[in-house]
Design a protein around this motif. Sequence first.
Motif, PDB file in Angstrom:
ATOM      1  N   ALA A   1      86.469  69.248  94.299  1.00  0.00           N
ATOM      2  CA  ALA A   1      85.159  68.761  93.875  1.00  0.00           C
ATOM      3  C   ALA A   1      84.155  69.886  94.056  1.00  0.00           C
ATOM      4  CB  ALA A   1      84.740  67.539  94.695  1.00  0.00           C
ATOM      5  N   VAL A   2      83.137  69.906  93.220  1.00  0.00           N
ATOM      6  CA  VAL A   2      82.123  70.951  93.267  1.00  0.00           C
ATOM      7  C   VAL A   2      80.761  70.310  93.524  1.00  0.00           C
ATOM      8  CG1 VAL A   2      80.992  72.829  92.027  1.00  0.00           C
ATOM      9  CG2 VAL A   2      83.428  72.395  91.680  1.00  0.00           C
ATOM     10  N   PHE A   3      80.083  70.776  94.560  1.00  0.00           N
ATOM     11  CA  PHE A   3      78.740  70.287  94.865  1.00  0.00           C
ATOM     12  C   PHE A   3      77.729  71.111  94.067  1.00  0.00           C
ATOM     13  CE2 PHE A   3      74.970  70.896  97.727  1.00  0.00           C
ATOM     14  CZ  PHE A   3      74.421  69.650  97.505  1.00  0.00           C
ATOM     15  N   PRO A   4      76.976  70.482  93.157  1.00  0.00           N
ATOM     16  CA  PRO A   4      76.094  71.258  92.283  1.00  0.00           C
ATOM     17  C   PRO A   4      74.757  71.638  92.912  1.00  0.00           C
ATOM     18  CG  PRO A   4      75.957  68.946  91.700  1.00  0.00           C
ATOM     19  CD  PRO A   4      76.996  69.062  92.797  1.00  0.00           C
TER      20      PRO A   4
ATOM     21  N   ARG B   1      72.121  59.338  86.131  1.00  0.00           N
ATOM     22  CA  ARG B   1      71.310  60.343  85.456  1.00  0.00           C
ATOM     23  C   ARG B   1      72.111  61.594  85.114  1.00  0.00           C
ATOM     24  NH1 ARG B   1      66.810  61.914  89.255  1.00  0.00           N
ATOM     25  NH2 ARG B   1      66.301  63.284  87.513  1.00  0.00           N
ATOM     26  N   LEU B   2      73.375  61.604  85.480  1.00  0.00           N
ATOM     27  CA  LEU B   2      74.197  62.792  85.268  1.00  0.00           C
ATOM     28  C   LEU B   2      75.127  62.593  84.079  1.00  0.00           C
ATOM     29  CD1 LEU B   2      75.170  63.631  88.960  1.00  0.00           C
ATOM     30  CD2 LEU B   2      73.243  64.501  87.634  1.00  0.00           C
ATOM     31  N   GLU B   3      75.294  63.650  83.315  1.00  0.00           N
ATOM     32  CA  GLU B   3      76.189  63.632  82.151  1.00  0.00           C
ATOM     33  C   GLU B   3      76.902  64.972  82.060  1.00  0.00           C
ATOM     34  OE1 GLU B   3      75.934  63.157  77.257  1.00  0.00           O
ATOM     35  OE2 GLU B   3      74.111  63.196  78.488  1.00  0.00           O
ATOM     36  N   THR B   4      78.211  64.923  81.921  1.00  0.00           N
ATOM     37  CA  THR B   4      78.989  66.159  81.794  1.00  0.00           C
ATOM     38  C   THR B   4      79.128  66.530  80.324  1.00  0.00           C
ATOM     39  OG1 THR B   4      81.032  64.872  81.867  1.00  0.00           O
ATOM     40  CG2 THR B   4      80.257  65.824  83.931  1.00  0.00           C
ATOM     41  N   LEU B   5      78.868  67.795  80.030  1.00  0.00           N
ATOM     42  CA  LEU B   5      78.936  68.303  78.665  1.00  0.00           C
ATOM     43  C   LEU B   5      79.793  69.562  78.638  1.00  0.00           C
ATOM     44  CD1 LEU B   5      75.118  68.052  77.813  1.00  0.00           C
ATOM     45  CD2 LEU B   5      76.879  66.376  77.241  1.00  0.00           C
ATOM     46  N   SER B   6      80.175  69.957  77.455  1.00  0.00           N
ATOM     47  CA  SER B   6      80.891  71.216  77.276  1.00  0.00           C
ATOM     48  C   SER B   6      80.162  72.031  76.220  1.00  0.00           C
ATOM     49  CB  SER B   6      82.331  70.957  76.833  1.00  0.00           C
ATOM     50  OG  SER B   6      83.002  72.170  76.605  1.00  0.00           O
ATOM     51  N   ALA B   7      79.845  73.277  76.561  1.00  0.00           N
ATOM     52  CA  ALA B   7      79.147  74.161  75.621  1.00  0.00           C
ATOM     53  C   ALA B   7      79.859  75.508  75.610  1.00  0.00           C
ATOM     54  CB  ALA B   7      77.682  74.325  76.029  1.00  0.00           C
TER      55      ALA B   7
ATOM     56  N   ALA C   1      75.188  77.763 102.580  1.00  0.00           N
ATOM     57  CA  ALA C   1      75.450  76.652 101.662  1.00  0.00           C
ATOM     58  C   ALA C   1      76.431  75.654 102.271  1.00  0.00           C
ATOM     59  CB  ALA C   1      75.991  77.181 100.339  1.00  0.00           C
ATOM     60  N   ALA C   2      77.476  76.170 102.918  1.00  0.00           N
ATOM     61  CA  ALA C   2      78.458  75.287 103.551  1.00  0.00           C
ATOM     62  C   ALA C   2      77.824  74.485 104.679  1.00  0.00           C
ATOM     63  CB  ALA C   2      79.633  76.119 104.083  1.00  0.00           C
ATOM     64  N   GLU C   3      76.962  75.117 105.460  1.00  0.00           N
ATOM     65  CA  GLU C   3      76.279  74.423 106.551  1.00  0.00           C
ATOM     66  C   GLU C   3      75.390  73.296 106.033  1.00  0.00           C
ATOM     67  OE1 GLU C   3      76.095  76.119 110.528  1.00  0.00           O
ATOM     68  OE2 GLU C   3      77.678  75.059 109.483  1.00  0.00           O
ATOM     69  N   ASP C   4      74.704  73.537 104.915  1.00  0.00           N
ATOM     70  CA  ASP C   4      73.847  72.491 104.329  1.00  0.00           C
ATOM     71  C   ASP C   4      74.675  71.281 103.915  1.00  0.00           C
ATOM     72  OD1 ASP C   4      71.587  73.999 104.696  1.00  0.00           O
ATOM     73  OD2 ASP C   4      71.521  74.769 102.622  1.00  0.00           O
ATOM     74  N   VAL C   5      75.816  71.524 103.278  1.00  0.00           N
ATOM     75  CA  VAL C   5      76.679  70.425 102.850  1.00  0.00           C
ATOM     76  C   VAL C   5      77.203  69.650 104.059  1.00  0.00           C
ATOM     77  CG1 VAL C   5      78.854  69.836 101.720  1.00  0.00           C
ATOM     78  CG2 VAL C   5      77.330  71.533 100.692  1.00  0.00           C
TER      79      VAL C   5
ATOM     80  N   VAL D   1      89.064  69.302  98.600  1.00  0.00           N
ATOM     81  CA  VAL D   1      88.358  70.563  98.821  1.00  0.00           C
ATOM     82  C   VAL D   1      87.020  70.469  98.096  1.00  0.00           C
ATOM     83  CG1 VAL D   1      88.332  73.040  98.382  1.00  0.00           C
ATOM     84  CG2 VAL D   1      90.452  71.910  99.107  1.00  0.00           C
ATOM     85  N   LEU D   2      85.927  70.643  98.838  1.00  0.00           N
ATOM     86  CA  LEU D   2      84.580  70.551  98.288  1.00  0.00           C
ATOM     87  C   LEU D   2      83.962  71.943  98.293  1.00  0.00           C
ATOM     88  CD1 LEU D   2      82.196  68.883  97.274  1.00  0.00           C
ATOM     89  CD2 LEU D   2      81.572  68.447  99.645  1.00  0.00           C
ATOM     90  N   VAL D   3      83.600  72.427  97.113  1.00  0.00           N
ATOM     91  CA  VAL D   3      83.073  73.781  96.972  1.00  0.00           C
ATOM     92  C   VAL D   3      81.563  73.739  96.782  1.00  0.00           C
ATOM     93  CG1 VAL D   3      83.151  75.911  95.612  1.00  0.00           C
ATOM     94  CG2 VAL D   3      85.232  74.573  95.955  1.00  0.00           C
ATOM     95  N   ALA D   4      80.852  74.533  97.573  1.00  0.00           N
ATOM     96  CA  ALA D   4      79.413  74.722  97.409  1.00  0.00           C
ATOM     97  C   ALA D   4      79.218  76.079  96.743  1.00  0.00           C
ATOM     98  CB  ALA D   4      78.714  74.684  98.769  1.00  0.00           C
ATOM     99  N   PRO D   5      78.996  76.112  95.434  1.00  0.00           N
ATOM    100  CA  PRO D   5      78.943  77.387  94.715  1.00  0.00           C
ATOM    101  C   PRO D   5      77.809  78.286  95.192  1.00  0.00           C
ATOM    102  CG  PRO D   5      79.161  75.545  93.200  1.00  0.00           C
ATOM    103  CD  PRO D   5      78.828  74.974  94.531  1.00  0.00           C
ATOM    104  N   GLY D   6      78.033  79.575  95.064  1.00  0.00           N
ATOM    105  CA  GLY D   6      77.025  80.577  95.391  1.00  0.00           C
ATOM    106  C   GLY D   6      77.324  81.839  94.615  1.00  0.00           C
TER     107      GLY D   6
END
Length: 470
Positions: free
Chosen positions: A238-241, A250-256, A144-148, A210-215
């Motif tokens: 920052a988090v890369f989704p 097209r992006l919207e942040t929500l809380s659920a 994932a880090a390599e892709d980013v 710091v940019l995090v690529a979650p896994g």
Amino acid sequence: MRRLGDKARWYRPAAMAADFFGAAVPVGLVFDAAQQVRPVYCALAAAVAWTGIQALRRRYATRALGESRGVLPVLHDWLILIGVLAVARVVTEEDTPRLSALGALLPALLITVACHKLTYRHLSAARREAQAVSRVLVIGEPDAAEDVIAHLAARTDHPYVVVGVVPVGTGPLASGVPVAARLDADAPEAPGIDSAAVLGAVLSHHADLVLVAPGVRITGERLRRIAWALHDAGLELAVFPGLVEVSVKRLETLSAGGLAVLRVAPPVSRGVQTLLKSALDRVGAAAGLLLLSPLFLGLVLAIRFGSRGPAFYRQRRIGRDGVPFVMWKFRTMVVDADARKAELAGANENDGLMFKMRRDPRVTRVGRLLRRTSLDELPQLVNVLIGDMSLVGPRPPLPDEVAQYDEVELRRLTVRPGMTGLWQISGRSDLSWDETIQLDLQYVDNWSFTSDVDVMGRTLRAVVDGRGAY
């Protein structure tokens, strides 16, 4: 390496001066000519209102300066200015003719747009030299880090330069980016170890972000504790989704239920915007054919006298949803060009399914000029008028190209092909196949009516520049 906060110092004063005097001077001159009682006060009011609106909308913030060359955000601000001054006009009973007052404010819009374009071009050039950038530390599983890292390194239209990577686990890394630290692949029993390792890596590599690529090995709890440590130290996270080429519109942040959710809106495919696009296509094509008819006659004569054969060239292309149609162009090659294509296959300079040669021997002398100026594309206005094409869209492909498309490439056929598009304003034939497909998919997924207007505005410069036209 200049940091993001170290953009050229003249950006903010230049922007503020352009906004202030771009509003004050024209308003003062027009109101004085109209014999308004207090032209200086009106000029100052317009200038303060314009710079105030820009400041309230954070156009002078370091993050915003030089980042956009778009006309539409400035136009939106300008319309707010018109509304504010219209209210002030009623309150003060100012009696300058409305059209004169509106005309006096137009230079403010044009000067601000010009200033934005100037700073954008200067900042883009600086970033190609690794200046005015943000130093980024990437955290994630090795793949994932390599892709980013690869995605960020492939382009220069962003402020991020990766200076280090913190892989989660022991997997290999081939990017060549320095490994600043490693985190245990398993969920840590002592979260403080993660925080200390990341903070140490940030400090040793002087990272700004710091940019995090979650896994699967970066759980929500693990990420939260890293965020706490970074924020307590005054650092950004920052988090890369995992989404690529998705417009922020097209992006919207929500809380659920306490969960942070990122909603991705579907691409626009119906509604008022599509009706506006259709109307613009038909009206624009009809007007273009009418206004350019004398030019058409001159080009027809030049082509006929320049080489043997008809002035127009018809070719079968694939349109929306894979439906074939006949595309019209001015002929730029010899009459047997299609028959000679096979013998030139080995000289193809494109790395994908398209055939392109810088010095194609089949192109006539007149044809080279037509291609250089993109005048050979004008007959496609007929295709736009009858609905086979659009003014803006992906490049219309050949049937033999489509026959080799995979599932991803077929997605570009979900909209009408266009006379111009992101491919034309981004380099045309100089682009690789992957870059062409990437731009087409970006258009398909993120289309809006305003983006079409922006592309058409930038097409003129691309045609004048001629880069990639052969």
